[in-house]
Write an enzyme that holds these catalytic residues in place. Structure first.
Site, mmCIF file in Angstrom:
data_model
loop_
_atom_site.group_PDB
_atom_site.id
_atom_site.type_symbol
_atom_site.label_atom_id
_atom_site.label_comp_id
_atom_site.label_asym_id
_atom_site.label_seq_id
_atom_site.Cartn_x
_atom_site.Cartn_y
_atom_site.Cartn_z
ATOM 1 N N ASP A 4 -63.013 -7.852 74.892
ATOM 2 C CA ASP A 4 -64.444 -8.295 75.443
ATOM 3 C C ASP A 4 -65.096 -9.013 74.203
ATOM 4 O OD1 ASP A 4 -64.533 -5.719 74.500
ATOM 5 O OD2 ASP A 4 -66.642 -5.374 75.030
ATOM 6 N N GLU B 294 -65.493 -2.498 74.279
ATOM 7 C CA GLU B 294 -65.986 -2.054 73.122
ATOM 8 C C GLU B 294 -67.422 -2.295 72.528
ATOM 9 O OE1 GLU B 294 -66.308 -1.874 68.511
ATOM 10 O OE2 GLU B 294 -66.527 -3.544 69.872
ATOM 11 N N ARG C 154 -77.000 4.114 62.187
ATOM 12 C CA ARG C 154 -75.815 4.223 61.795
ATOM 13 C C ARG C 154 -75.464 5.561 60.955
ATOM 14 N NH1 ARG C 154 -72.375 -0.103 63.813
ATOM 15 N NH2 ARG C 154 -73.787 -1.578 64.504
ATOM 16 N N HIS D 297 -108.178 -5.221 79.817
ATOM 17 C CA HIS D 297 -109.131 -6.173 79.199
ATOM 18 C C HIS D 297 -109.336 -5.367 77.882
ATOM 19 C CE1 HIS D 297 -112.333 -8.450 78.186
ATOM 20 N NE2 HIS D 297 -112.372 -9.196 78.867
ATOM 21 N N HIS E 115 -60.025 -5.105 71.158
ATOM 22 C CA HIS E 115 -60.747 -5.274 72.531
ATOM 23 C C HIS E 115 -60.742 -6.704 72.903
ATOM 24 C CE1 HIS E 115 -64.491 -6.641 70.266
ATOM 25 N NE2 HIS E 115 -63.952 -5.656 69.372
ATOM 26 N N HIS F 210 -70.858 -11.412 65.899
ATOM 27 C CA HIS F 210 -72.188 -11.051 67.050
ATOM 28 C C HIS F 210 -73.154 -12.372 66.901
ATOM 29 C CE1 HIS F 210 -71.109 -6.726 67.321
ATOM 30 N NE2 HIS F 210 -70.027 -7.255 67.448
ATOM 31 N N THR G 168 -106.658 -11.627 75.138
ATOM 32 C CA THR G 168 -107.283 -10.389 74.823
ATOM 33 C C THR G 168 -106.977 -9.316 75.925
ATOM 34 O OG1 THR G 168 -109.243 -11.197 76.123
ATOM 35 C CG2 THR G 168 -109.377 -11.466 73.576
ATOM 36 N N SER H 294 -69.034 -0.155 63.509
ATOM 37 C CA SER H 294 -68.220 1.228 63.847
ATOM 38 C C SER H 294 -67.350 0.656 65.078
ATOM 39 C CB SER H 294 -69.585 1.716 64.849
ATOM 40 O OG SER H 294 -70.676 1.988 64.132
ATOM 41 N N ASP I 163 -59.737 -5.431 63.691
ATOM 42 C CA ASP I 163 -61.062 -5.528 63.990
ATOM 43 C C ASP I 163 -62.281 -5.464 63.104
ATOM 44 O OD1 ASP I 163 -62.921 -6.146 66.016
ATOM 45 O OD2 ASP I 163 -63.021 -3.998 66.865
HETATM 46 N N1 BES Z 1 -65.406 -5.206 65.242
HETATM 47 C C1 BES Z 1 -66.721 -4.458 65.397
HETATM 48 C C2 BES Z 1 -66.778 -3.280 64.241
HETATM 49 C C3 BES Z 1 -66.882 -3.492 62.937
HETATM 50 C C4 BES Z 1 -67.843 -4.479 62.558
HETATM 51 C C5 BES Z 1 -66.039 -2.747 61.900
HETATM 52 C C6 BES Z 1 -67.901 -4.592 61.107
HETATM 53 C C7 BES Z 1 -66.059 -3.255 60.753
HETATM 54 C C8 BES Z 1 -66.963 -4.159 60.349
HETATM 55 C C9 BES Z 1 -66.906 -3.994 66.669
HETATM 56 O O1 BES Z 1 -66.677 -5.135 67.732
HETATM 57 C C10 BES Z 1 -68.428 -3.786 66.846
HETATM 58 O O2 BES Z 1 -69.251 -4.387 66.877
HETATM 59 N N2 BES Z 1 -68.960 -2.715 66.963
HETATM 60 C C11 BES Z 1 -70.092 -2.173 67.649
HETATM 61 C C12 BES Z 1 -70.036 -0.736 68.188
HETATM 62 C C13 BES Z 1 -71.096 -0.279 68.965
HETATM 63 C C14 BES Z 1 -71.307 -1.346 70.230
HETATM 64 C C15 BES Z 1 -70.735 0.863 69.690
HETATM 65 C C16 BES Z 1 -70.957 -2.025 66.428
HETATM 66 O O3 BES Z 1 -70.601 -1.857 65.329
HETATM 67 O O4 BES Z 1 -72.166 -2.265 66.400
HETATM 68 MN MN MN Z 2 -64.697 -5.811 67.318
HETATM 69 MN MN MN Z 3 -68.169 -6.442 67.766
#
Ligand code: BES
Ligand code: MN
Ligand code: MN
Length: 516
Positions: free
Chosen positions: A149, A214, A389, A274, A147, A488, A376, A460, A241
């Site tokens: 993005d 993604e 998850r 209030h 991806h 992230h 308040t 994921s 990834d």
């Molecule tokens: N690259 C990650 C997925 C990942 C993270 C795989 C850690 C293995 C270990 C991917 O970019 C990601 O952040 N996926 C999201 C998916 C969601 C937005 C549906 C996630 O896992 O939160």
């Molecule tokens: Mn990723």
């Molecule tokens: Mn990610």
């Protein structure tokens, strides 16, 4: 031929490489990272990186390719910086033009490296970038997915260098997208380029699809895959990834968790009240929300939604045993995270909790007065973002229904409740004994001088299950990120030694897949 047996780190394989020449990457900078930051693996990786640039099973083709990669090592970093400069944040509408520009940049780069039929395929959201090279007659076809993005960058003030001005410090490149996923996508671009520039051909056929959604749940990708089922025909999916198990411990990931994500909105009254005049007369939605959330788990961390665990596939005893042997230090892990104590479902180890057990998380809560000082007030509304998850064989649709039913059951009649489902994806798991996984194991050994371990991950990638279901394809997840690379989060980074080793391993991967 060497077989890769999961986690059997100590075991000697009948490897055809001799120890001194098995690592082809000029990874001299491993000395800068003498210890793991997240997990401890003691002596196991002391000989991980050697600095040799020759290898003992020369094939003229691969020699030229590896020389090319080693020669261009620094140039790749500069090129990657240009890619990382584009703020392709899919979650934020104000970056829509940047995401599109990034798709164009990706396509241009694919043309530069020699990919053919490169095009942007429009979707209701951001375009999918497609390209292929299909002249390896009789050889297998890889479908490469990644991806372009990236995640938002907030909180910006915690970044030590600007997120879209990639900066190299101590052998790591810092920028949003460095590890997730531009750096890892770019590593394959450079491996493909090296083959095409040096040999005029690739050992196998490749189709590339890169999406721009993604990080926001891949809402349009399933339809894309369904609509282009024939064009996407291949033998195996390759994805980079994910992180490797630890610094110096490359890995192949054979399982991912799935996800369901919700927003819960509660309304108590038509406006804030209030708290003196009305406190005692009506329910407080912030308090009701806390109560609702508190009923999601028991004290042992077990999720209380009825039926939630019905389809959870138990961890196999064999898997548990193997994970126990992985070099993982809970104390160190807690310290690195800054957690006073680890916490999770009773009866499972940390790796088991993260890789093989479902979770319920509160991603954010918002209600009432949170500014400086005191006010308040009884808030009119309360909101939470929550997600679960999932693990094989849980189904996101089924879990979503169970969750909605349970919220309705536990929420009192004193508030209006709205549950909105957001994105999600299915969990995925594969058999690590398939021949392409074995091929990846050999390629990693050649790029990193180290046998990969086999792991699962807690994150994921929704489309992986789709590739299996719609295209009938297995996926090989060969990631070179590290668990502490701040995906992230502020100060995302990618280890340049792993980037370089990853380019070499990728170049070998195409060759090994062609041979398998
Ligand atoms: N690259 C990650 C997925 C990942 C993270 C795989 C850690 C293995 C270990 C991917 O970019 C990601 O952040 N996926 C999201 C998916 C969601 C937005 C549906 C996630 O896992 O939160
Ligand atoms: Mn990723
Ligand atoms: Mn990610």
């Amino acid at each position: 031929m060497a077989r890769f047996v999961p986690f059997d780190l100590a075991r000697k394989y009948e490897a055809k490489w001799d120890r001194s020449s098995e690592c082809l990457a000029n990874v001299a900078d491993s000395a800068e990272h003498p210890q793991s930051t997240r997990r401890t693996f003691g002596a196991i990786c002391t000989s991980t990186f050697s600095t040799f640039s020759t290898f003992s099973t020369p094939s003229t083709d691969m020699n030229a390719v590896i020389d090319f990669i080693n020669t261009n090592r620094d140039k790749y970093v500069d090129e990657l910086k240009a890619y990382l400069a584009i703020p392709s944040i899919s979650a934020l509408p104000q970056h829509a033009a940047d995401v599109k520009r990034c798709a164009e940049w990706t396509a241009d780069e694919m043309r530069r490296i020699g990919m053919e039929n490169v095009k942007l395929v429009e979707t209701p959201g951001y375009p999918v970038v497609y390209g292929d090279w299909l002249h390896a007659e009789g050889a297998p076809t890889i479908l490469f997915y990644g991806h372009y993005d990236v995640q938002p960058v907030d909180p910006l003030d915690l970044w030590e260098s600007p997120p879209f001005e990639a900066t190299v410090r101590d052998g790591e490149i810092y920028a949003r997208g460095a590890a997730d996923d531009k750096g890892q996508v770019f590593m394959h671009f450079k491996a493909i380029e090296a083959h095409l520039k040096q040999n005029g051909k690739l050992p196998c056929n490749i189709k590339i699809i890169l999406e721009g959604e993604e990080e926001v749940g891949s809402a349009n990708l399933d339809n894309f895959v369904k609509a282009h089922k024939d064009e996407l025909k291949a033998d195996v999916v390759v994805i980079s990834d994910s992180p490797m198990f630890d610094r110096g411990i490359p890995s192949i990931c054979y399982g991912l968790r799935g996800l369901v994500y919700f927003q819960i909105d509660l309304r108590g009254t038509k406006s804030d009240l209030h708290s003196g005049s009305f406190g005692g007369a009506v329910a407080n939605p912030a308090f009701v929300l806390a109560n609702v959330l508190a009923q999601m788990k028991d004290r042992g961390g077990h999720i209380k939604i009825p039926g939630f665990y019905d389809d959870v596939r138990d961890l196999r005893e064999e898997e548990r045993e193997q994970w126990k042997r992985l070099p993982f230090n809970e104390k160190r892990y807690a310290k690195e995270l800054g957690a006073p104590r680890l916490w999770g479902e009773t009866g499972y180890s940390t790796l088991e909790r993260v890789w093989a057990r479902p979770t319920f998380e509160v991603n954010g809560i918002l209600s009432g007065f949170t500014g400086e000082g005191a006010k308040t007030v009884i808030p009119a509304v309360a909101m939470a973002k929550v997600s679960m998850r999932l693990v094989p064989n849980q189904d996101p649709d089924k879990i979503a229904q169970l969750f909605e039913d349970y919220v309705k059951k536990v929420a009192p009649k004193t508030v209006e409740v709205k549950v909105t489902r957001m994105h999600g994806g299915k969990p995925w798991m594969t058999d690590f004994d398939n021949k392409y996984v074995q091929a990846a194991g050999r390629a990693i050994k050649q790029g990193f001088g180290q046998e990969p371990v086999f792991n699962r991950e807690g994150g994921s990638i929704p489309v992986v299950a789709t590739f299996q279901e719609i295209l009938g394809l297995p996926s090989v997840l060969f990631g070179v990120g590290l668990p502490d690379e701040n995906a992230h989060a502020p100060n995302e980074k990618l280890d340049l030694g792993n980037f370089h080793g990853g380019i070499i391993a990728s170049a070998f991967l195409y060759d090994e897949i062609a041979k398998s």
